[in-house]
Design a protein around this motif. Structure first.
Motif, PDB file in Angstrom:
ATOM      1  N   GLY B 106       0.820  -1.206   0.000  1.00  0.00           N
ATOM      2  CA  GLY B 106       0.000   0.000   0.000  1.00  0.00           C
ATOM      3  C   GLY B 106       0.851   1.251   0.000  1.00  0.00           C
ATOM      4  N   VAL B 107       0.242   2.330   0.415  1.00  0.00           N
ATOM      5  CA  VAL B 107       0.890   3.640   0.394  1.00  0.00           C
ATOM      6  C   VAL B 107       0.582   4.335   1.711  1.00  0.00           C
ATOM      7  CG1 VAL B 107       0.791   5.904  -0.716  1.00  0.00           C
ATOM      8  CG2 VAL B 107       0.826   3.856  -2.120  1.00  0.00           C
ATOM      9  N   ALA B 108       1.565   5.048   2.251  1.00  0.00           N
ATOM     10  CA  ALA B 108       1.356   5.807   3.488  1.00  0.00           C
ATOM     11  C   ALA B 108       2.077   7.141   3.380  1.00  0.00           C
ATOM     12  CB  ALA B 108       1.886   5.023   4.682  1.00  0.00           C
ATOM     13  N   THR B 109       1.759   8.015   4.310  1.00  0.00           N
ATOM     14  CA  THR B 109       2.413   9.330   4.306  1.00  0.00           C
ATOM     15  C   THR B 109       3.586   9.310   5.275  1.00  0.00           C
ATOM     16  OG1 THR B 109       0.297  10.375   3.841  1.00  0.00           O
ATOM     17  CG2 THR B 109       2.043  11.796   4.643  1.00  0.00           C
ATOM     18  N   LEU B 110       4.734   9.702   4.748  1.00  0.00           N
ATOM     19  CA  LEU B 110       5.944   9.778   5.565  1.00  0.00           C
ATOM     20  C   LEU B 110       6.730  10.986   5.054  1.00  0.00           C
ATOM     21  CD1 LEU B 110       6.740   7.650   7.730  1.00  0.00           C
ATOM     22  CD2 LEU B 110       8.397   6.762   6.120  1.00  0.00           C
ATOM     23  N   LEU B 111       7.233  11.800   5.951  1.00  0.00           N
ATOM     24  CA  LEU B 111       7.975  12.993   5.558  1.00  0.00           C
ATOM     25  C   LEU B 111       7.153  13.861   4.597  1.00  0.00           C
ATOM     26  CD1 LEU B 111      11.461  11.298   5.051  1.00  0.00           C
ATOM     27  CD2 LEU B 111      10.830  12.850   6.909  1.00  0.00           C
ATOM     28  N   LEU B 133       6.933  -2.280   6.443  1.00  0.00           N
ATOM     29  CA  LEU B 133       8.042  -1.539   5.831  1.00  0.00           C
ATOM     30  C   LEU B 133       7.539  -0.265   5.167  1.00  0.00           C
ATOM     31  CD1 LEU B 133       8.363  -4.846   4.661  1.00  0.00           C
ATOM     32  CD2 LEU B 133      10.670  -3.948   4.655  1.00  0.00           C
ATOM     33  N   TRP B 134       8.369   0.753   5.224  1.00  0.00           N
ATOM     34  CA  TRP B 134       8.128   2.011   4.497  1.00  0.00           C
ATOM     35  C   TRP B 134       9.357   2.228   3.604  1.00  0.00           C
ATOM     36  CZ3 TRP B 134       6.806   1.189   9.528  1.00  0.00           C
ATOM     37  CH2 TRP B 134       5.537   1.586   9.968  1.00  0.00           C
ATOM     38  N   LEU B 135       9.123   2.533   2.361  1.00  0.00           N
ATOM     39  CA  LEU B 135      10.235   2.733   1.424  1.00  0.00           C
ATOM     40  C   LEU B 135      10.322   4.211   1.067  1.00  0.00           C
ATOM     41  CD1 LEU B 135      12.397   1.477  -0.447  1.00  0.00           C
ATOM     42  CD2 LEU B 135      10.614   1.302  -2.181  1.00  0.00           C
ATOM     43  N   ILE B 136      11.440   4.820   1.428  1.00  0.00           N
ATOM     44  CA  ILE B 136      11.631   6.241   1.117  1.00  0.00           C
ATOM     45  C   ILE B 136      12.570   6.302  -0.079  1.00  0.00           C
ATOM     46  CG2 ILE B 136      12.408   8.460   2.018  1.00  0.00           C
ATOM     47  CD1 ILE B 136      11.952   7.262   4.861  1.00  0.00           C
ATOM     48  N   ASP B 137      11.993   6.548  -1.234  1.00  0.00           N
ATOM     49  CA  ASP B 137      12.804   6.567  -2.450  1.00  0.00           C
ATOM     50  C   ASP B 137      13.431   7.950  -2.623  1.00  0.00           C
ATOM     51  OD1 ASP B 137       9.959   7.196  -2.926  1.00  0.00           O
ATOM     52  OD2 ASP B 137      10.693   7.765  -4.906  1.00  0.00           O
ATOM     53  N   ALA B 138      14.424   8.008  -3.479  1.00  0.00           N
ATOM     54  CA  ALA B 138      15.129   9.265  -3.719  1.00  0.00           C
ATOM     55  C   ALA B 138      15.401   9.395  -5.205  1.00  0.00           C
ATOM     56  CB  ALA B 138      16.435   9.283  -2.934  1.00  0.00           C
ATOM     57  N   THR B 139      15.793  10.572  -5.584  1.00  0.00           N
ATOM     58  CA  THR B 139      16.083  10.786  -6.997  1.00  0.00           C
ATOM     59  C   THR B 139      17.592  10.670  -7.230  1.00  0.00           C
ATOM     60  OG1 THR B 139      16.193  13.127  -6.531  1.00  0.00           O
ATOM     61  CG2 THR B 139      14.108  12.285  -7.380  1.00  0.00           C
ATOM     62  N   GLY B 140      17.947  10.465  -8.476  1.00  0.00           N
ATOM     63  CA  GLY B 140      19.366  10.431  -8.853  1.00  0.00           C
ATOM     64  C   GLY B 140      20.115   9.311  -8.146  1.00  0.00           C
ATOM     65  N   ASP B 141      21.355   9.631  -7.735  1.00  0.00           N
ATOM     66  CA  ASP B 141      22.195   8.616  -7.095  1.00  0.00           C
ATOM     67  C   ASP B 141      22.097   8.653  -5.576  1.00  0.00           C
ATOM     68  OD1 ASP B 141      23.056   7.770  -9.523  1.00  0.00           O
ATOM     69  OD2 ASP B 141      24.776   9.129  -9.580  1.00  0.00           O
ATOM     70  N   GLU B 142      21.117   9.377  -5.063  1.00  0.00           N
ATOM     71  CA  GLU B 142      20.986   9.455  -3.608  1.00  0.00           C
ATOM     72  C   GLU B 142      20.531   8.114  -3.058  1.00  0.00           C
ATOM     73  OE1 GLU B 142      18.427  12.673  -2.377  1.00  0.00           O
ATOM     74  OE2 GLU B 142      19.056  13.801  -4.139  1.00  0.00           O
ATOM     75  N   PRO B 143      20.940   7.839  -1.822  1.00  0.00           N
ATOM     76  CA  PRO B 143      20.499   6.567  -1.239  1.00  0.00           C
ATOM     77  C   PRO B 143      19.006   6.552  -0.950  1.00  0.00           C
ATOM     78  CG  PRO B 143      21.854   7.800   0.313  1.00  0.00           C
ATOM     79  CD  PRO B 143      21.853   8.579  -0.950  1.00  0.00           C
ATOM     80  N   LEU B 160       3.173  -2.015  16.914  1.00  0.00           N
ATOM     81  CA  LEU B 160       2.729  -0.995  15.957  1.00  0.00           C
ATOM     82  C   LEU B 160       2.103   0.189  16.690  1.00  0.00           C
ATOM     83  CD1 LEU B 160       2.890  -0.892  12.893  1.00  0.00           C
ATOM     84  CD2 LEU B 160       0.559  -1.742  12.800  1.00  0.00           C
ATOM     85  N   GLU B 161       1.393  -0.112  17.765  1.00  0.00           N
ATOM     86  CA  GLU B 161       0.785   0.947  18.568  1.00  0.00           C
ATOM     87  C   GLU B 161       1.859   1.823  19.209  1.00  0.00           C
ATOM     88  OE1 GLU B 161      -1.978   0.507  22.331  1.00  0.00           O
ATOM     89  OE2 GLU B 161      -2.753  -0.628  20.621  1.00  0.00           O
ATOM     90  N   GLN B 162       2.943   1.170  19.684  1.00  0.00           N
ATOM     91  CA  GLN B 162       4.001   1.912  20.377  1.00  0.00           C
ATOM     92  C   GLN B 162       4.908   2.655  19.385  1.00  0.00           C
ATOM     93  OE1 GLN B 162       5.697  -1.561  22.204  1.00  0.00           O
ATOM     94  NE2 GLN B 162       4.789  -1.130  24.211  1.00  0.00           N
ATOM     95  N   LEU B 163       5.295   1.957  18.312  1.00  0.00           N
ATOM     96  CA  LEU B 163       6.331   2.496  17.439  1.00  0.00           C
ATOM     97  C   LEU B 163       5.795   3.125  16.148  1.00  0.00           C
ATOM     98  CD1 LEU B 163       8.881  -0.451  17.796  1.00  0.00           C
ATOM     99  CD2 LEU B 163       8.861   1.723  19.034  1.00  0.00           C
ATOM    100  N   GLY B 164       4.563   2.780  15.792  1.00  0.00           N
ATOM    101  CA  GLY B 164       3.992   3.315  14.550  1.00  0.00           C
ATOM    102  C   GLY B 164       4.019   4.844  14.495  1.00  0.00           C
ATOM    103  N   PRO B 165       3.520   5.529  15.556  1.00  0.00           N
ATOM    104  CA  PRO B 165       3.537   6.997  15.519  1.00  0.00           C
ATOM    105  C   PRO B 165       4.962   7.561  15.456  1.00  0.00           C
ATOM    106  CG  PRO B 165       2.059   6.197  17.227  1.00  0.00           C
ATOM    107  CD  PRO B 165       2.807   5.012  16.727  1.00  0.00           C
ATOM    108  N   ILE B 166       5.904   6.832  16.043  1.00  0.00           N
ATOM    109  CA  ILE B 166       7.300   7.311  16.021  1.00  0.00           C
ATOM    110  C   ILE B 166       7.846   7.263  14.588  1.00  0.00           C
ATOM    111  CG2 ILE B 166       9.646   6.723  16.790  1.00  0.00           C
ATOM    112  CD1 ILE B 166       8.363   5.890  19.483  1.00  0.00           C
ATOM    113  N   VAL B 167       7.469   6.222  13.852  1.00  0.00           N
ATOM    114  CA  VAL B 167       7.936   6.122  12.458  1.00  0.00           C
ATOM    115  C   VAL B 167       7.191   7.135  11.586  1.00  0.00           C
ATOM    116  CG1 VAL B 167       7.974   4.641  10.421  1.00  0.00           C
ATOM    117  CG2 VAL B 167       8.704   3.729  12.618  1.00  0.00           C
ATOM    118  N   THR B 168       5.884   7.204  11.743  1.00  0.00           N
ATOM    119  CA  THR B 168       5.142   8.090  10.835  1.00  0.00           C
ATOM    120  C   THR B 168       5.425   9.566  11.118  1.00  0.00           C
ATOM    121  OG1 THR B 168       3.235   7.849  12.295  1.00  0.00           O
ATOM    122  CG2 THR B 168       3.265   6.474  10.342  1.00  0.00           C
ATOM    123  N   ASN B 169       5.978   9.859  12.307  1.00  0.00           N
ATOM    124  CA  ASN B 169       6.325  11.257  12.621  1.00  0.00           C
ATOM    125  C   ASN B 169       7.829  11.500  12.557  1.00  0.00           C
ATOM    126  OD1 ASN B 169       3.688  12.255  13.123  1.00  0.00           O
ATOM    127  ND2 ASN B 169       3.682  11.135  15.057  1.00  0.00           N
TER     128      ASN B 169
END
Lengths: 72, 175
Positions: B106-111, B133-143, B160-169
């Protein structure tokens, strides 16, 4: 002149000959078993397998990640 | 001049040593690894290996993993749903060390943007883990960065209850 017994024997012979001829005429040699056209054995779909391997290699290049990380 | 008590100095030194051991950077935002900052408590232990990190907050049911990587070939599409499907197929490929069952993509909002997500079940030996898992893609040769929450299957909801908000924020550090 034919005697009655010889005539009977002659008739029997003629009848026997006629029966044999008829029997021969009716005799039909058995037909050979009909040949079922053979389809060639199904070859493994090498093209599909090659595509699958190429897809896997592409995914590994696109995502060079360690999915074992963090599972222990 | 106000002198700091010796115990405070010792605590500070211990904190510095802990950070050094954990190879992490602690800032006002929390714990930062690979430019990502998580609001995690100071009692988080860390593990690092060549761009891969595990952050284990004390008392949490699960832990957070971060991986940095540079794609050797860019995916055909970087649209988040397409990326999620591709990552799911990549995840399903890794069966050499255990069953990898992709539960959903699926898709989620991050950053403040849309990123690909994958939910999966991982079996390693006799342990069954769940992972988001959340995949933060980048452009060009960035990691690129892969973030996940992992926990034992039966404790995943709590993790997920404890750590989910920490990841999404999470936030991006400046370095």
């Amino acid at each position: 002149m034919f005697t009655r017994s010889s005539l009977l024997a002659l008739c029997a012979l003629v009848a026997l000959a006629l029966c044999s001829a008829r029997s021969l005429a009716q005799h039909v040699p058995p037909r050979p078993p009909s040949l079922v056209p053979l389809t060639p054995p199904r070859a493994p779909d090498l093209a599909a397998r090659a595509r699958s391997i190429a897809d896997e290699a592409r995914l590994l290049r696109q995502f060079p990640i360690d999915l074992q990380w963090g599972t222990r | 001049m106000i002198r700091a008590p010796r115990s405070s100095l010792a605590a500070l030194a211990a904190l510095v040593a802990l950070c050094s051991l954990a190879h992490c950077q602690r800032s006002a935002e929390g714990v930062c690894v690979e430019t990502l900052c998580f609001s995690l408590p100071l009692t988080t232990s860390g593990l690092r290996d060549n761009g891969r990190h595990t952050l284990r907050p004390d008392g949490a049911a699960g832990w957070i993993n971060v991986q940095r990587f540079v794609p050797l070939e860019r995916p055909e599409s970087t649209e988040p749903h397409a990326l999620a499907r591709a990552l799911g197929r990549r995840f399903a490929l890794a069966s050499s060390y255990g069953a990898q069952g992709v539960l959903s993509t699926g898709v989620a909002t991050l950053l403040q943007r849309q990123v690909a997500t994958v939910d999966a079940r991982v079996t390693v030996g006799e342990r069954t883990l769940r992972r988001r898992l959340w995949l933060i893609d980048a452009t060009g040769d960035e990691p690129w960065l892969l973030v996940d929450i992992t926990a034992p299957d039966n404790d995943f909801d709590r993790a997920l209850e404890q750590l989910g908000p920490i990841v999404t924020n999470l936030t991006k550090s400046q370095r």
